[in-house]
Design a protein around this motif. Structure first.
Motif, PDB file in Angstrom:
ATOM      1  N   GLU A  49       0.825  -1.205   0.000  1.00  0.00           N
ATOM      2  CA  GLU A  49       0.000   0.000   0.000  1.00  0.00           C
ATOM      3  C   GLU A  49       0.855   1.248   0.000  1.00  0.00           C
ATOM      4  OE1 GLU A  49      -4.022  -1.128   2.471  1.00  0.00           O
ATOM      5  OE2 GLU A  49      -2.424  -0.027   3.439  1.00  0.00           O
ATOM      6  N   VAL A  50       0.388   2.247  -0.663  1.00  0.00           N
ATOM      7  CA  VAL A  50       1.042   3.545  -0.597  1.00  0.00           C
ATOM      8  C   VAL A  50      -0.015   4.549  -0.170  1.00  0.00           C
ATOM      9  CG1 VAL A  50       2.204   5.323  -1.900  1.00  0.00           C
ATOM     10  CG2 VAL A  50       2.627   2.952  -2.433  1.00  0.00           C
ATOM     11  N   ARG A  51       0.360   5.436   0.703  1.00  0.00           N
ATOM     12  CA  ARG A  51      -0.613   6.437   1.110  1.00  0.00           C
ATOM     13  C   ARG A  51      -0.335   7.744   0.386  1.00  0.00           C
ATOM     14  NH1 ARG A  51      -3.445   4.683   5.878  1.00  0.00           N
ATOM     15  NH2 ARG A  51      -2.492   2.683   6.390  1.00  0.00           N
ATOM     16  N   ASP A  52      -1.404   8.370  -0.077  1.00  0.00           N
ATOM     17  CA  ASP A  52      -1.199   9.636  -0.777  1.00  0.00           C
ATOM     18  C   ASP A  52      -1.072  10.768   0.236  1.00  0.00           C
ATOM     19  OD1 ASP A  52      -3.670  10.138   0.167  1.00  0.00           O
ATOM     20  OD2 ASP A  52      -4.707   9.966  -1.774  1.00  0.00           O
ATOM     21  N   LEU A  66       5.522   2.328  -9.094  1.00  0.00           N
ATOM     22  CA  LEU A  66       5.929   3.227  -8.016  1.00  0.00           C
ATOM     23  C   LEU A  66       7.261   3.910  -8.300  1.00  0.00           C
ATOM     24  CD1 LEU A  66       5.181   0.902  -4.988  1.00  0.00           C
ATOM     25  CD2 LEU A  66       3.774   2.778  -5.830  1.00  0.00           C
ATOM     26  N   SER A  70       6.730   7.536  -6.843  1.00  0.00           N
ATOM     27  CA  SER A  70       6.371   7.341  -5.442  1.00  0.00           C
ATOM     28  C   SER A  70       7.584   6.962  -4.601  1.00  0.00           C
ATOM     29  CB  SER A  70       5.327   6.231  -5.307  1.00  0.00           C
ATOM     30  OG  SER A  70       4.197   6.555  -6.053  1.00  0.00           O
ATOM     31  N   ILE A  71       8.506   6.221  -5.223  1.00  0.00           N
ATOM     32  CA  ILE A  71       9.671   5.756  -4.483  1.00  0.00           C
ATOM     33  C   ILE A  71      10.927   6.122  -5.264  1.00  0.00           C
ATOM     34  CG2 ILE A  71      10.857   3.755  -3.524  1.00  0.00           C
ATOM     35  CD1 ILE A  71       8.252   2.305  -3.332  1.00  0.00           C
ATOM     36  N   ARG A 154       7.651  10.145  -2.431  1.00  0.00           N
ATOM     37  CA  ARG A 154       7.432  10.440  -1.020  1.00  0.00           C
ATOM     38  C   ARG A 154       8.269   9.541  -0.131  1.00  0.00           C
ATOM     39  NH1 ARG A 154       2.265  10.727   1.180  1.00  0.00           N
ATOM     40  NH2 ARG A 154       3.367  12.240   2.460  1.00  0.00           N
ATOM     41  N   LEU A 155       8.820   8.494  -0.759  1.00  0.00           N
ATOM     42  CA  LEU A 155       9.657   7.581   0.015  1.00  0.00           C
ATOM     43  C   LEU A 155      11.003   7.424  -0.679  1.00  0.00           C
ATOM     44  CD1 LEU A 155      10.163   5.271   2.106  1.00  0.00           C
ATOM     45  CD2 LEU A 155       8.990   3.740   0.542  1.00  0.00           C
TER      46      LEU A 155
END
Lengths: 524, 331, 278
Positions: A49-52, A66, A70-71, A154-155
């Motif tokens: 899971e990824v949280r926005d 991702l 995202s990553i 974000r990560l």
């Protein structure tokens, strides 16, 4: 199975450290998160899971999606992590175009400049025109961080981001990561083998071994009160937890075994370049039964000094005395030196002939000097194995059947075969996992206590030096920056360079406040 | 280390590099001339005896006067060193000597057939280079994938097939069975296709194998993993980064490719009964016609070393790592 | 934990033994060693009533323009082709290993001088060198072996040197010097054992190239002369009839190709000294 049944949560704006020895599955975990495992691997997820930004959980089916957005991934080895054929600017332009859809040259350039400045890269316009090989390791790592951030992930996954860098550079890069995390609300998953780095930098800690999570929790909690036996072992074996070497107070000044007087060695760097002074005007004295450590960052001239002292290379200037007599050349001189001074190499796997049985390897120096009969040599080899705490049966095995730690013990046994008065240790434990390191250092200390030989230790690890050496010699750019009793050098260093070197070493003891303490240091 | 080379700083090493490459070219050509000269003129076997043996086959012996006259005509009566220097001087001036066999100037003999050979070699290169690049790029798209496993051993297999046999097979299938192209000695484009393919196949097999290995190696480099991790599509990573990096070692082989094509013409021209330098060499070797063999060997060396020279001069333009003054290659 | 030994003997990742290739080489070797026992007929016996017969049970490879049994000729040809090839290899091997060892182990000026010569020779296609030598020595199988052998020295010597250098640069070789072992013993005990595997594997690959070159030069007419059979000259003479008798060129060529492919396969497989032909 490389990694089994692993659950991991990285909270927003927080650093989670993943700690473990080599082969524990740390890197596999990172690559699995990005869907980048080799074809031979199968990866199963129960849930990813990824949280926005709003905190809503989004289920991810294809981890490849991702990547970048995202990553972001920061690699271990900054040297080979950039396409060598294109300029820094093109590295940015490509990502701007394909990730963000920005094709305007000026806009891309401006963004790249801003990004470089934000991570503390000086002379950014110049850097954009340079090729990767023209940048230093620290700069490359900053550039890699920049590139990982282009898609505004974000990560950040940081895969041993500093293990190939010098300690002082390591500190600055880790400061930068902390700063970026705080400033942009990033989450960081920091993979490291160094418990001290994890202790200083993370809020949560996950300890892995053999592909499984051994222990997880708040960093302070885990380190303050470790539950798993492996975590306890890891903590106990940290170099900084080794007892400091007791102060050396001989009744009378012991014999000088090995001495260097104003030794120097230069390498010419080509016809039109200045020669590099790898070692310049170094004095050194090694007394009977004493340990002298040579410390410094990469390129300080430690290895060259060691090769000069062991006769592997000839000095351009100065003299080297063994037992009061100058080091000669020729075969008899070499043979004489070999009986007094023996060397243990950094990487045991390559310093032992993989085709020979261990017993033969250990007995080979005896054979070379025609000591005793074959049967006597073989008996001696077994006795030496026992001294380095390896079972006798190992005499019949061959190097590829042994682990790194066991191989280094064999190398030590071979070095002891001729009963030398001096054993030169070239980063003897740096290729080994921490727990193995610890055991090996203890072995070296107990051997010295029993057999009384002197050690000349070369190391970049301050913890190792503190535990092993009576005297420390800090080297910088081929010269001696500071020297003295180890205790004095560590507690009251006189040179600012030594002080900076000591300050940069991450420590376990003040368990990390994850917030960056010195915002300013990231920018220079 | 982080300084950009500027102005005069950069000129001297580059000039030195260029001069050294030209020097190397000259050394190779001179060495080949020397080797050929030693083998053809300095060994005990007497070219005149061989020549007379060939010419007057069965017509009884020749008189000592005839022998002496021939020796003088071909300059074989002079000391070895004088001939060595003199012949090199004449070669530089474009005078390639006179054939033992036919008595014709070697230059004319070479000039008559060289265009045929150049056309064949050029056509073969035009086929081999794109073919091997395409084949390698397709094969290495996914390391360990089905295509990769299927195709990875094909080049080694083709390279192991005797080139002359391959030519004969092609003739058999396409000329005699299918009658698509004229059998042997054909002229024009139709006659060129089959020999060019026969010549190109073994060469491209070797090239493909090397390029494939190069592509596979580059794919394992950390920067490739990292580019994917930043979210770039594989097509982009493969074509813009992997292929480009893999092309560098490939380039150094282009010189060898030219050598392979040149050597291949010897076989191909014989198989397809085409006139050309290769076939001329074959017949001259058989009758030990030293001036022709020497001229062709030196011509081959000039082409081959010239190709390598061009590549050496191009290389620093393509690889920034060796452009830096003071680095191993330029220093 | 991944073992820290990046296979010192190269090519050790192949896995399975190349049984098929070894079988082909075994048959070819037997044919070359004792052609009289293996071949069904006399390779030189002409029979005008049986000219240009297509392959059949009676004549597995058919017959040639003089009615000779092609199968028997190919088997006898193995002797000529492979013995010339092995002679050339022995020649190349001896010279190159000597050069490679001297250059790789002594280093310095010896190395630079030897490699300068080798590099110049490497800058030429080996076929051209062979042709030059044939032009100088004259034709015939023995001269051919010398020509092909010498022409493959540069590449072979380069690789041998690289192997010796690779092993010599291993820390364990330096370590052996460090505890006082004599240079000669270091070479024998620590360097040579690790170069043997790669060099024998290389010899198999080199033999493949050499067999190809020998047959190519024989095809051009420089080797064994007809009527004595040899693979290259069989194919060359078959050309005269190949519009009508496809088997005269195709089958000897196929046998040659099979042997060369098999040698390649063995050369690339794990460097087990027992499987190489040296």
């Amino acid at each position: 199975m490389a990694v089994d049944d692993l659950s991991l949560t990285v909270p927003a704006g927080c650093t989670v450290a993943l700690v473990g020895e080599s082969g524990s599955g740390k890197s596999t975990t990172l690559h699995a998160l990005l869907g980048m495992t080799p074809r031979s691997a199968t990866v199963g997820y129960r849930l990813l899971e990824v949280r926005d930004h709003a905190g809503t959980a989004l289920r991810v089916d294809d981890p490849a999606r991702l990547r970048g957005r995202s990553i972001g991934l920061i690699p271990q080895d900054p040297v080979r992590a950039l396409d060598p054929l294109i300029r820094v600017e093109r590295h940015f332009a490509e990502l701007h175009r394909h990730l963000l859809g920005i094709s305007g040259r000026d806009e891309s350039r401006q963004r790249a400049l801003d990004a470089l400045e934000a991570v503390g890269v000086d002379r950014a316009p110049l850097r954009l025109r340079q090729y990767p090989h023209e940048l230093s390791g620290g700069l490359r790592q900053r550039l890699l961080i920049c590139l990982a951030l282009v898609g505004e992930p974000r990560l950040l996954l940081a895969d041993e981001p500093t293990s190939n860098l010098d300690t002082s550079v390591q500190r600055r890069i880790l400061d930068l990561l902390d700063h970026l995390r705080a400033q942009r609300g990033l989450s960081v998953l920091l993979v490291t083998h160094d418990l001290a780095v994890a202790a200083e930098r993370s809020a949560e800690l996950v300890v892995m071994r053999h592909g499984r999570v051994v222990e997880a929790g708040g960093t302070a909690t885990v380190l303050g009160d470790p539950q798993a036996p492996y975590t306890r072992q890891l903590l106990a074996s940290a170099p900084s937890r080794l007892p400091a070497r007791p102060v050396f107070r001989p009744h009378q000044p012991p014999r000088i075994l090995l001495e260097a007087r104003e030794v120097g060695k230069s390498f010419s760097g080509g016809r039109r370049t200045e020669p590099v002074h790898a070692v310049a005007d170094v004095d050194l004295q090694l007394h009977h039964g004493q340990t002298v450590a040579v410390v410094g960052e990469s390129g300080a001239g430690k290895s060259t000094l060691l090769r000069l002292l062991t006769g592997l290379e000839r000095a351009d200037r100065g003299t080297i005395l063994v037992d009061g007599r100058p080091l000669g050349s020729g075969r008899t001189a070499r043979a004489g030196l070999a009986r007094r001074v023996q060397l243990v190499y950094q990487n045991p796997a390559s310093s032992l002939n993989p085709a020979l049985p261990i017993g033969r390897i250990i007995a080979e120096p005896l054979e070379a000097h025609r000591v005793g009969s074959a049967a006597a040599r073989s008996r001696r080899a077994r006795a030496l194995l026992e001294q380095v705490e390896l079972p006798e049966q190992f005499a019949l095995r061959r190097p590829p059947q042994l682990s790194g730690g066991q191989l280094q013990r064999v190398a030590i046994a071979r070095a002891l075969a001729l009963e030398p008065e001096v054993v030169v240790l070239d980063e003897p434990v740096s290729a080994l996992d921490q727990v193995v390191q610890h055991a090996l250092l203890r072995l070296l200390l107990s051997l010295q206590r029993r057999l009384g030989m002197a050690y000349l230790l070369v190391s970049h690890d301050m913890g190792v030096v503190r535990a092993m050496a009576d005297e420390a010699l800090v080297m910088r750019r081929g010269r001696v920056e500071e020297r003295g009793a180890t205790h004095d050098v560590f507690t009251t260093p006189t040179s600012p360079y030594t002080r900076a070197l000591l300050d940069a070493v991450p420590t376990l003891d003040p368990v990390g406040d994850p917030a960056p303490q010195e915002e300013g240091t990231a920018h220079r | 280390m982080t300084k950009q080379p500027t102005g005069a700083d950069a000129v001297w090493p580059v000039l030195g590099y260029v001069l050294r490459r030209f020097g190397y070219f000259a050394v190779v050509v001179l060495a080949v001339y020397t080797l050929a000269f030693l083998l053809l003129y300095a060994l005990p076997s007497d070219p005149v005896a061989v020549m007379l043996d060939r010419r007057s086959s069965g017509a009884g012996g020749s008189t000592p006067e005839q022998i002496a006259e021939l020796r003088e005509r071909y300059g074989l009566d002079e000391p070895l060193l004088v001939r060595y220097a003199g012949m090199f001087g004449r070669l530089l001036g474009g005078d390639l000597g006179v054939s033992f066999q036919s008595g014709q100037p070697v230059r004319d003999a070479l000039g008559a057939v060289a265009p045929n050979t150049l056309a064949l070699a050029g056509a073969a290169l035009l086929i081999a280079l794109p073919l091997s690049a395409l084949l390698a790029l397709v094969t290495s798209w996914r390391a360990g994938g089905v295509v990769h496993r299927l195709l990875v051993n094909v080049p080694a297999f083709i390279a192991a097939i005797p080139a002359f046999w391959l030519g004969l097979l092609l003739l058999q299938v396409f000329s005699f069975s299918l009658r698509w192209v004229p059998p042997a000695g054909g002229t024009g484009l139709a006659g060129l296709v089959l020999p060019a393919v026969a010549l190109a196949l073994p060469v491209s097999a070797a090239l493909t194998a090397v390029l494939m290995r190069s592509l596979d190696d580059v794919q394992r480099a950390p920067f490739v993993t990292l580019l994917s991790a930043r979210g770039l599509r594989w097509r982009r990573v493969y074509l813009a980064h992997v292929a480009r990096n893999a092309l560098l070692p490939f380039l150094t082989l282009a010189g060898l490719t030219v050598g392979g094509v040149m050597a291949g013409t010897v076989i191909t021209e014989t198989v397809f009964s085409r006139s050309g330098l290769g076939r001329l060499l074959v017949s001259s070797v058989e009758v030990q016609d030293a001036p022709v063999v020497l001229a062709i060997a030196v011509f081959g060396a000039v082409v081959f070393a010239g190709m390598n020279l061009v590549i050496d001069l191009l290389y620093p333009l393509l690889d920034p790592r060796i452009r830096r003054p003071g680095s191993g290659v330029l220093a | 934990m991944s073992r820290p030994f990046p296979a010192l003997t190269r090519g050790a990742c192949g896995g399975r033994r190349p049984w098929a290739a070894l079988a082909i080489l075994g048959v070819a070797g037997a044919a070359a060693a004792l052609p009289g026992l293996v071949a069904p007929r006399d390779p030189l016996a002409e029979d005008v009533s049986r000219r240009l017969l297509a392959p059949s049970l009676h004549h597995p490879f058919g017959t040639d323009e003089l009615g000779r049994d092609l199968f028997s000729r190919v088997i006898h040809g193995a002797q000529a082709s492979l013995s010339t090839g092995l002679l050339a290899l022995a020649f190349a091997f001896g010279v190159s290993v000597l050069i490679g060892l001297l250059a790789g182990y002594l280093g310095g000026a010896v190395d630079r001088a030897l490699m300068a010569v080798v590099d110049v020779l490497l800058a030429l296609p080996s076929l051209l060198i062979s042709l030059l030598i044939v032009a100088s020595l004259g034709t015939g199988p023995l001269n051919l072996a010398v020509a092909v052998g010498l022409a493959s020295v540069p590449a072979f010597a380069r690789v041998t040197r690289a192997e010796v250098m690779r092993v010599s640069s291993q820390p364990f070789v330096e370590a052996a010097g460090g505890f006082g072992l004599a240079r000669r013993r270091i070479l024998v005990r620590h360097v040579l054992p690790h170069t043997r595997g790669p060099i024998t594997a290389l010899a198999a690959l080199e033999l493949a190239t050499i067999v190809l070159s020998v047959s190519a030069l024989s095809f051009l007419g420089y080797g064994t002369r007809p009527p004595d059979p040899e693979w290259g000259n069989l194919i060359a003479t078959g050309r005269d009839h190949f519009a009508t008798a496809w088997w005269l060129t195709s089958l000897p060529g196929a046998v040659l190709a099979a042997v060369v492919v098999a040698l390649h396969r063995v050369g690339r497989s794990p460097g087990d000294p027992g499987t190489s032909l040296v």
